[in-house]
Each structure stands twice: as structure tokens, then as C-alpha cells.
Design a protein around this motif. Structure first.
Motif, PDB file in Angstrom:
ATOM      1  N   LYS A   1       2.200  17.336 -10.487  1.00  0.00           N
ATOM      2  CA  LYS A   1       3.360  16.569 -10.959  1.00  0.00           C
ATOM      3  C   LYS A   1       4.517  17.495 -11.337  1.00  0.00           C
ATOM      4  CE  LYS A   1       1.044  14.118 -14.073  1.00  0.00           C
ATOM      5  NZ  LYS A   1       0.757  13.104 -15.124  1.00  0.00           N
ATOM      6  N   GLU A   2       4.191  18.564 -12.052  1.00  0.00           N
ATOM      7  CA  GLU A   2       5.233  19.487 -12.511  1.00  0.00           C
ATOM      8  C   GLU A   2       5.961  20.136 -11.334  1.00  0.00           C
ATOM      9  OE1 GLU A   2       3.198  22.197 -15.038  1.00  0.00           O
ATOM     10  OE2 GLU A   2       2.764  20.685 -16.578  1.00  0.00           O
ATOM     11  N   GLY A   3       5.253  20.354 -10.252  1.00  0.00           N
ATOM     12  CA  GLY A   3       5.858  20.968  -9.072  1.00  0.00           C
ATOM     13  C   GLY A   3       6.679  20.005  -8.236  1.00  0.00           C
ATOM     14  N   GLY A   4       6.654  18.720  -8.586  1.00  0.00           N
ATOM     15  CA  GLY A   4       7.414  17.731  -7.827  1.00  0.00           C
ATOM     16  C   GLY A   4       6.801  17.360  -6.490  1.00  0.00           C
ATOM     17  N   TRP A   5       5.541  17.748  -6.292  1.00  0.00           N
ATOM     18  CA  TRP A   5       4.916  17.513  -4.982  1.00  0.00           C
ATOM     19  C   TRP A   5       4.634  16.039  -4.732  1.00  0.00           C
ATOM     20  CZ3 TRP A   5       5.460  21.437  -1.941  1.00  0.00           C
ATOM     21  CH2 TRP A   5       5.471  22.734  -2.467  1.00  0.00           C
ATOM     22  N   THR A   6       4.479  15.262  -5.789  1.00  0.00           N
ATOM     23  CA  THR A   6       4.126  13.853  -5.605  1.00  0.00           C
ATOM     24  C   THR A   6       5.288  13.034  -5.048  1.00  0.00           C
ATOM     25  OG1 THR A   6       4.738  13.320  -7.903  1.00  0.00           O
ATOM     26  CG2 THR A   6       2.443  13.953  -7.490  1.00  0.00           C
ATOM     27  N   GLY A   7       6.518  13.526  -5.199  1.00  0.00           N
ATOM     28  CA  GLY A   7       7.674  12.779  -4.705  1.00  0.00           C
ATOM     29  C   GLY A   7       8.460  13.526  -3.648  1.00  0.00           C
ATOM     30  N   LEU A   8       7.787  14.420  -2.922  1.00  0.00           N
ATOM     31  CA  LEU A   8       8.476  15.293  -1.972  1.00  0.00           C
ATOM     32  C   LEU A   8       9.342  14.516  -0.984  1.00  0.00           C
ATOM     33  CD1 LEU A   8       8.660  18.337  -1.173  1.00  0.00           C
ATOM     34  CD2 LEU A   8       6.908  17.857   0.546  1.00  0.00           C
ATOM     35  N   ASP A   9       8.796  13.432  -0.420  1.00  0.00           N
ATOM     36  CA  ASP A   9       9.554  12.688   0.590  1.00  0.00           C
ATOM     37  C   ASP A   9       9.945  11.289   0.110  1.00  0.00           C
ATOM     38  OD1 ASP A   9       7.074  11.510   0.625  1.00  0.00           O
ATOM     39  OD2 ASP A   9       6.615  11.997   2.715  1.00  0.00           O
ATOM     40  N   MET A  10      10.068  11.128  -1.208  1.00  0.00           N
ATOM     41  CA  MET A  10      10.497   9.853  -1.781  1.00  0.00           C
ATOM     42  C   MET A  10      11.985   9.916  -2.151  1.00  0.00           C
ATOM     43  SD  MET A  10       7.900   7.877  -1.556  1.00  0.00           S
ATOM     44  CE  MET A  10       8.153   6.474  -2.650  1.00  0.00           C
ATOM     45  N   PRO A  11      12.658   8.751  -2.293  1.00  0.00           N
ATOM     46  CA  PRO A  11      14.108   8.747  -2.542  1.00  0.00           C
ATOM     47  C   PRO A  11      14.492   9.436  -3.844  1.00  0.00           C
ATOM     48  CG  PRO A  11      13.347   6.564  -1.866  1.00  0.00           C
ATOM     49  CD  PRO A  11      12.121   7.385  -2.127  1.00  0.00           C
ATOM     50  N   GLU A  12      15.625  10.133  -3.792  1.00  0.00           N
ATOM     51  CA  GLU A  12      16.144  10.804  -4.989  1.00  0.00           C
ATOM     52  C   GLU A  12      16.480   9.801  -6.091  1.00  0.00           C
ATOM     53  OE1 GLU A  12      18.628  14.630  -4.082  1.00  0.00           O
ATOM     54  OE2 GLU A  12      19.091  13.149  -2.523  1.00  0.00           O
ATOM     55  N   GLU A  13      16.864   8.591  -5.693  1.00  0.00           N
ATOM     56  CA  GLU A  13      17.224   7.543  -6.642  1.00  0.00           C
ATOM     57  C   GLU A  13      16.118   7.293  -7.665  1.00  0.00           C
ATOM     58  OE1 GLU A  13      18.148   2.702  -6.536  1.00  0.00           O
ATOM     59  OE2 GLU A  13      17.815   3.822  -4.670  1.00  0.00           O
ATOM     60  N   PHE A  14      14.864   7.515  -7.236  1.00  0.00           N
ATOM     61  CA  PHE A  14      13.731   7.245  -8.124  1.00  0.00           C
ATOM     62  C   PHE A  14      12.986   8.521  -8.517  1.00  0.00           C
ATOM     63  CE2 PHE A  14      14.337   3.398  -5.487  1.00  0.00           C
ATOM     64  CZ  PHE A  14      14.723   2.533  -6.513  1.00  0.00           C
ATOM     65  N   GLY A  15      13.661   9.658  -8.369  1.00  0.00           N
ATOM     66  CA  GLY A  15      13.084  10.915  -8.825  1.00  0.00           C
ATOM     67  C   GLY A  15      12.434  11.753  -7.747  1.00  0.00           C
TER      68      GLY A  15
ATOM     69  N   LYS B   1       8.242   6.110 -12.280  1.00  0.00           N
ATOM     70  CA  LYS B   1       7.006   6.660 -12.837  1.00  0.00           C
ATOM     71  C   LYS B   1       5.894   6.776 -11.805  1.00  0.00           C
ATOM     72  CE  LYS B   1       8.039   5.568 -17.614  1.00  0.00           C
ATOM     73  NZ  LYS B   1       7.577   5.061 -18.919  1.00  0.00           N
ATOM     74  N   MET B   2       5.997   6.032 -10.701  1.00  0.00           N
ATOM     75  CA  MET B   2       5.019   6.196  -9.623  1.00  0.00           C
ATOM     76  C   MET B   2       5.374   7.399  -8.751  1.00  0.00           C
ATOM     77  SD  MET B   2       4.268   2.225  -8.587  1.00  0.00           S
ATOM     78  CE  MET B   2       2.883   2.592  -7.496  1.00  0.00           C
ATOM     79  N   VAL B   3       6.650   7.617  -8.531  1.00  0.00           N
ATOM     80  CA  VAL B   3       7.076   8.791  -7.766  1.00  0.00           C
ATOM     81  C   VAL B   3       6.649  10.070  -8.481  1.00  0.00           C
ATOM     82  CG1 VAL B   3       9.104  10.096  -7.004  1.00  0.00           C
ATOM     83  CG2 VAL B   3       8.942   7.638  -6.531  1.00  0.00           C
ATOM     84  N   SER B   4       6.766  10.075  -9.799  1.00  0.00           N
ATOM     85  CA  SER B   4       6.357  11.253 -10.584  1.00  0.00           C
ATOM     86  C   SER B   4       4.854  11.299 -10.830  1.00  0.00           C
ATOM     87  CB  SER B   4       7.074  11.252 -11.932  1.00  0.00           C
ATOM     88  OG  SER B   4       6.614  10.168 -12.740  1.00  0.00           O
ATOM     89  N   CYS B   5       4.169  10.196 -10.515  1.00  0.00           N
ATOM     90  CA  CYS B   5       2.737  10.028 -10.775  1.00  0.00           C
ATOM     91  C   CYS B   5       2.388  10.001 -12.265  1.00  0.00           C
ATOM     92  CB  CYS B   5       1.878  11.060 -10.034  1.00  0.00           C
ATOM     93  SG  CYS B   5       1.451  10.534  -8.353  1.00  0.00           S
ATOM     94  N   GLU B   6       3.384   9.726 -13.111  1.00  0.00           N
ATOM     95  CA  GLU B   6       3.038   9.372 -14.491  1.00  0.00           C
ATOM     96  C   GLU B   6       2.190   8.107 -14.468  1.00  0.00           C
ATOM     97  OE1 GLU B   6       6.363   9.677 -17.500  1.00  0.00           O
ATOM     98  OE2 GLU B   6       7.498  10.056 -15.654  1.00  0.00           O
ATOM     99  N   TRP B   7       2.528   7.213 -13.552  1.00  0.00           N
ATOM    100  CA  TRP B   7       1.710   6.050 -13.239  1.00  0.00           C
ATOM    101  C   TRP B   7       1.226   6.210 -11.807  1.00  0.00           C
ATOM    102  CZ3 TRP B   7       5.439   1.511 -15.002  1.00  0.00           C
ATOM    103  CH2 TRP B   7       5.669   1.624 -16.376  1.00  0.00           C
ATOM    104  N   THR B   8      -0.015   5.841 -11.547  1.00  0.00           N
ATOM    105  CA  THR B   8      -0.532   5.911 -10.179  1.00  0.00           C
ATOM    106  C   THR B   8      -0.703   4.500  -9.623  1.00  0.00           C
ATOM    107  OG1 THR B   8      -2.787   6.085 -11.049  1.00  0.00           O
ATOM    108  CG2 THR B   8      -1.650   8.153 -10.499  1.00  0.00           C
ATOM    109  N   GLY B   9      -1.031   4.413  -8.340  1.00  0.00           N
ATOM    110  CA  GLY B   9      -1.117   3.115  -7.691  1.00  0.00           C
ATOM    111  C   GLY B   9      -2.324   2.983  -6.794  1.00  0.00           C
ATOM    112  N   THR B  10      -2.651   1.738  -6.456  1.00  0.00           N
ATOM    113  CA  THR B  10      -3.794   1.458  -5.575  1.00  0.00           C
ATOM    114  C   THR B  10      -3.441   0.316  -4.630  1.00  0.00           C
ATOM    115  OG1 THR B  10      -4.803  -0.321  -6.887  1.00  0.00           O
ATOM    116  CG2 THR B  10      -5.350   1.950  -7.522  1.00  0.00           C
TER     117      THR B  10
END
Length: 591
Positions: free
Chosen positions: A85-99, A151-160
Motif C-alpha cells: 500500500k505504501e508503495g502505491g502498487w495497489t493503484g498503479l493503473d487506477m484513475p488519479e481522481e481516486f488516488g 479507499k479501495m484503490v489504496s487498499c485501506e478497504w479491500t473488495g470481493t
């Protein structure tokens, strides 16, 4: 303990020499300069090798555990997830609008392969979150996006994703989970779902479940299915985590592999849920996630094959066994290393030629996704829709088979847990089953994708291969790659023609040949990739590349695939053209 080294050099070759991403007109690809992608791949490779790989065996041995309603992940997983999460890897290809960082999918796919090869079970937690977030991004209201995506892009919250129930697998029209509408626009969701990967765990504050359910009074069967956002904890008006929702874990499945991932039985007892997308159009919304997941599962097949292969090569070079029949190669030792023997070389070359071809195929597929979404290219969208079942089915079947071949090189030691090779095989096995079992992928390919848009996309693929062969046929050094590709493509076209001529009269003729057709198609795609890689290496050598050994090795591997693997298309065609008669001849009672 098995090791893993990220194949960043080969990834860079595919991205820049073969796909030429930095020269592409696809929006955002101008940022993919070689120095930039090298830096990203190097950092991801370090995380994969140094942090995730050592935890792979830990997760396999410790497994997840359920205690007093709480799911605990294996030792070290939580700390590694924080690094991710700290490295930003969870949102590498997600929109900047959501982190997110808004990088192209093709780069995210390359990074994902490394993480999955290092630790598939761990990587699934963020992978499923990415898929759930993509579904909300595509079908959610602006309020839903603003609530869940940051919070899903950052993986503070995860999804299924919650599809399967005890009494229905692929046939989701049989599901019983229901959603009762409430006066405030929410729904009360009740039912049980099984096989829910990353269903619950201790690595995030909240888990956002996407749940398929039926609203009373809706259409029968699959047409009456809707998709709902059902958080583990209710979300307050300020987007903070609130009270517990009616969601609980009934059990953690005991399974063959991916032990480090919590595969849960999920119980919903009048849990508060919110409609995602349109009422009774749940499958359309869920397929956004499933199609992305199928590409991710294809990647898993490749990734496990890569990790297993790397260790098999090390063992084959170190293990002394027998003598080379053409002359002793290790006169100072009691025997020669395994790698001198032709059968060991055959097994390793099978693995190497599949892995490198599959990587090019997967990254090409990812580039089509970018082209479709970033450039709004409908033809690219149609082509990747056609390719998705081929990628998922072929790469996971072959990837599993390659882990078995890697295990075989160890002999009896491959069967002993001490050497860790069985984990690659056990972890790879699920990829053939989940996100649509491979038999279903084959049926989707033949029953739906071939005829999609009047057959436009498969005809475009045939034309692409034909044009490429015509362009490259007279290029010096390319004939030995183009000739077998032409022959394989003709086999694929002949199989398609058989279905057209016989499938309408007797649909079983098409369905009985669908699995062979998926594999035939997969071999043609890898043959196409190998021809393109061969051309890239020929060009590099002609330009005086400083790494001639890499390119000569690439050409040698291409020759092997064309000579030893691609001819399988003839076998698959023969099976297809035999029709369904022998397949369907026995009465059910005779089995």
C-alpha cells in the motif's frame, strides 16, 4: 526454499522491442519510455523477490485461520500488505481522481505477473480489490465512486466478488440469495455464498463485497439477477467505518492450494446492500469484474509456470545424475548435471518457450485493453473480447502443465514438500477452475465469441495473421518462422469452417470440439507472438545490439516453439474434425 527473480529484462524486451509501447499512439503510452518502465519493473521486482517470495511458503504452511469470527492471515502478510500500500502498487493503473497513478494496464499487468509469481495467494487480496473497484468505477453512481473507490484503490478497504452458491456453480440463474428493497433505497441481502476468495481477513479496515442476488418479483433465471455493494462494516456519512453489517464468515474452505488466501463461506443475514448498476442487470455489471479477473487468472497460469521453471533450471544445473551419452561433461565429478540430457532439455525448452510466448501474448492482450479504453477503439475491444477465453483457458492449462514438468525435473524430490515444487503445481491448479472453468471458457469462445458482431473479430484476427505473414515472408531470416505460422493459421481457419458447416446441423459437433479449438487458437497466438519476437531479435542483431546472446537465445527458443510446439494445431484440428459422434456415443448408464 524456492527462489524467484523477476524477469524484468524479458518484460522490457516485449514492451519495447516487440510491442513498441513508447511509440504507440495509445494515450498515456508516450510516458512508457524504457528508462521509466525499467525503474518501475526493477522496484516491483525487488518487492516481489525480497518481500513476497519468502512469504509464499509461509502462507502455504500456516494457512489462514478463523477464530471467533475473525479471519487471520499468515505471519508476515499484514506487514507486506502495508508495504504494498505504501508503495502505491495497489493503484498503479487506477484513475488519479481516486488516488491511483493512472498507468496503462499493460504496465500494471507486467508488475502483476511478478507479484503473482512471487506469491499468488497474497497477490489475490489486492487483485480482487482492483476488480471490484473497476466494477464500481464502470457501473456505480458518482456517490458510490466517491464513497468506495479512494479507499479501495489504496487498499485501506479491500473488495470481493460473490457469485457462487452451494447449489449453483456456473448456472447462476439457480441462485437463492435475495435482496429485499427498503424504503430508503437500500436492500436487505440474505443468503450464502461459497468459494469467496479474500472473503475476510485482518489486513484492511473494511471489506466491500459485490454480491449477486435476486430481488423478489423480478424475472426468472439469470435475467432476474442484480448486483449489490454489501460492506462488511456499514459506512458512515463521512465515509468512516461504522457499525457491523449482517455479514459473517461461516467457514474457511480447506483446499488444494493458495492456502495463504482466505477462501470463505460468506453468510448474509439481512445485510444492508446498495444496488450497483441497473436492476436485473447484475451479470452485465459483474462481467466487468469477471473479464478483468480472467486476464488476471491467465497471468497466474504464466506466473506459476515462470516461478517453477526458474527453480527447475537451478536444480537441473546443480543435480548430478548420469553421464552425457555424447561424452562426459563433468570429468571431475561422479556424474554430469541433469541439464546435459536431451529429455531434461526438452522439458525445460517446453517451459521456456511457453513462458516467453505467453508473456508476450498476455502483454499484447493488455495493450488491446488500453487501446480499447484509452483510445475508445471498438475493434480493439472486440479483439480482446475474443481473446479473453483463449488467454484464460490456454494459459492456465499450459501453465499448470509446465509446473508439473518443472516438478518432474526434480524426480522424487519434486514430490517432497521440502523442495517446495508441489506448491507451484497446487497453486496453479485453481486457475483452470475459477473465474469460469476452462471448459466454460471454450464454450464461450465457440458458442459466443466466434459469432460476435457477425464474426467480425475472428475474421480480423485471421486477416492480421495473413497480413503479417505477407509483410514478413520476404524479410531475411523470417521464413523459418512465417511458414509454420501460416500452416497453423490454416488449421485454425479449417476448424472454424468445420464449425460453420456442421455446428448448425448438430451443435454437439461444435461443442465437442470447443476445448481443442481453444488450445488450437492459443498455439496460433503464441506462434504469432514468437514470430514477432523473432523479428524484433533479428532487427536488434542487425543493429549491432550489445546483448547478442539474449537475442540469439530468443531466436533459438522461437525455432523450438515453431518446430516442437506449434505443430500441435494439426492434432487439435484432427480431433475437431472427428466431430461429436464418438464423444456422445455411450449412453449415460455406460459410464
Amino acid at each position: 526454499m524456492p527462489t524467484y527473480t523477476a524477469p524484468t529484462k524479458d518484460m522490457a524486451f516485449v514492451l519495447h522491442d516487440v510491442l513498441k509501447t513508447h511509440e504507440s499512439a495509445t494515450p498515456g503510452y508516450d510516458e512508457l519510455e524504457p528508462d521509466f518502465t525499467a525503474a518501475v519493473l526493477e522496484e516491483a521486482g525487488k518487492l516481489a523477490s525480497e518481500v513476497l517470495t519468502p512469504l509464499n511458503v509461509v502462507g502455504d504452511q500456516e494457512k489462514c485461520r478463523l477464530e471467533n469470527g475473525i479471519v487471520y492471515t499468515p505471519t508476515g502478510f499484514k506487514a507486506a500488505f502495508e508495504q504494498m500500500k505504501e508503495g502505491g502498487w495497489t493503484g498503479l493503473d487506477m484513475p488519479e481522481e481516486f488516488g491511483g497513478q493512472n498507468m496503462p494496464v499493460v504496465l500494471g499487468t507486467a508488475v502483476g505477473e511478478m507479484f503473482s509469481a512471487a506469491n499468488q495467494a497474497f497477490t489475490m487480496y489486492q487483485g480482487l480489490t482492483h476488480g471490484a473497484a473497476s466494477a464500481i468505477l464502470a457501473h456505480g453512481t458518482q456517490a458510490q465512486k466517491d464513497t468506495y473507490l479512494p479507499k479501495m484503490v489504496s487498499c485501506e478497504w479491500t473488495g470481493t466478488m460473490n457469485l457462487t452458491e452451494p447449489h449453483c456453480g456456473t448456472d447462476l440463474g439457480l441462485m437463492r440469495t435475495k435482496a429485499e428493497p427498503q424504503g430508503d433505497g437500500s436492500y436487505k441481502v440474505s443468503g450464502q455464498k461459497i468459494f469467496i476468495s479474500a472473503g475476510d481477513h485482518d489486513m484492511s479496515e473494511n471489506v466491500i463485497h459485490l454480491v449477486l442476488a435476486k430481488v423478489p418479483g423480478g424475472p426468472e433465471g439469470i435475467k432476474g439477477v442484480s448486483l449489490f455493494i454489501v460492506p462488511k462494516f456499514n459506512v458512515n456519512d463521512d465515509n468512516s467505518v461504522g457499525s457491523a453489517n449482517g455479514v459473517s464468515v461461516g467457514n474457511i474452505e480447506k483446499k488444494m492450494g493458495i492456502h495463504g488466501n482466505a477462501t470463505c463461506v460468506m453468510n448474509y443475514d439481512e445485510a444492508t446492500g446498495y444496488l450497483l448498476g441497473d436492476l436485473n442487470k447484475g451479470m452485465r455489471a459483474m462481467f466487468t469484474m469477471m473479464n478483468e479477473a480472467r486476464l488476471g487468472v491467465a497471468m497466474q497460469g504464466l506466473a506459476q509456470a515462470e516461478a517453477a521453471y526458474q527453480n527447475a533450471v537451478i536444480y537441473a544445473k546443480d543435480r548430478l545424475q548420469g553421464r552425457d551419452v555424447t561424452g562426459v561433461k563433468n570429468p571431475d565429478g561422479p556424474a554430469d548435471p541433469l541439464i546435459v540430457h536431451p529429455d531434461i532439455r526438452r522439458a525445460l525448452m517446453d517451459q521456456k518457450s511457453f513462458i516467453e510466448g505467453a508473456r508476450a501474448f498476455l502483454l499484447w492482450g493488455a495493450s488491446l485493453i488500453d487501446q480499447a479504453h484509452r483510445a475508445e477503439d471498438a475493434d480493439a475491444d472486440g479483439l480482446i473480447s475474443l481473446m479473453t477465453p483463449v488467454l484464460k483457458g490456454f494459459l492456465t492449462d499450459e501453465g499448470y502443465d509446465m509446473t508439473v514438468r518443472a516438478q518432474q525435473i526434480y524426480g522424487g524430490h519434486g514430490y517432497i514438500e521440502e523442495h517446495g515444487m508441489s506448491q507451484f503445481t497446487r497453486d496453479a491448479r485453481i486457475a483452470q477452475i475459477y473465474e469460469g472453468a476452462n471448459g466454460v471458457q471454450a464454450l464461450d469462445l465457440v458458442g459466443r465469441k466466434l459469432a460476435q458482431d457477425g464474426g467480425k473479430h475472428v475474421m480480423a484476427f485471421f486477416a492480421m495473421i495473413k497480413d503479417y505473414c505477407k509483410e514478413q515472408g520476404d524479410v531475411e531470416g523470417m521464413e523459418e518462422f512465417i511458414t509454420p505460422l501460416k500452416a497453423a493459421s490454416k488449421d485454425l481457419q479449417a476448424a472454424s469452417m468445420f464449425f460453420m458447416q456442421n455446428g448448425m446441423k448438430n451443435p454437439n459437433h461444435a461443442l465437442a470440439g470447443s476445448y481443442d479449438f481453444m488450445h488450437l487458437f492459443g498455439h496460433v497466438c503464441l506462434g504469432f507472438m514468437w514470430a514477432r519476437m523473432a523479428r524484433a531479435s533479428l532487427d536488434a542483431l542487425a543493429a549491432g545490439s550489445s546483448d547478442a546472446t539474449f537475442h540469439e537465445t530468443k531466436l533459438t527458443t522461437a525455432r523450438f516453439y515453431m518446430a516442437r510446439r506449434l505443430p500441435a494445431t494439426g492434432m487439435h484440428l484432427a480431433r475437431i474434425e472427428s466431430g461429436a459422434d464418438t464423444v456422445m456415443a455411450l449412453d449415460a448408464e455406460a459410464f
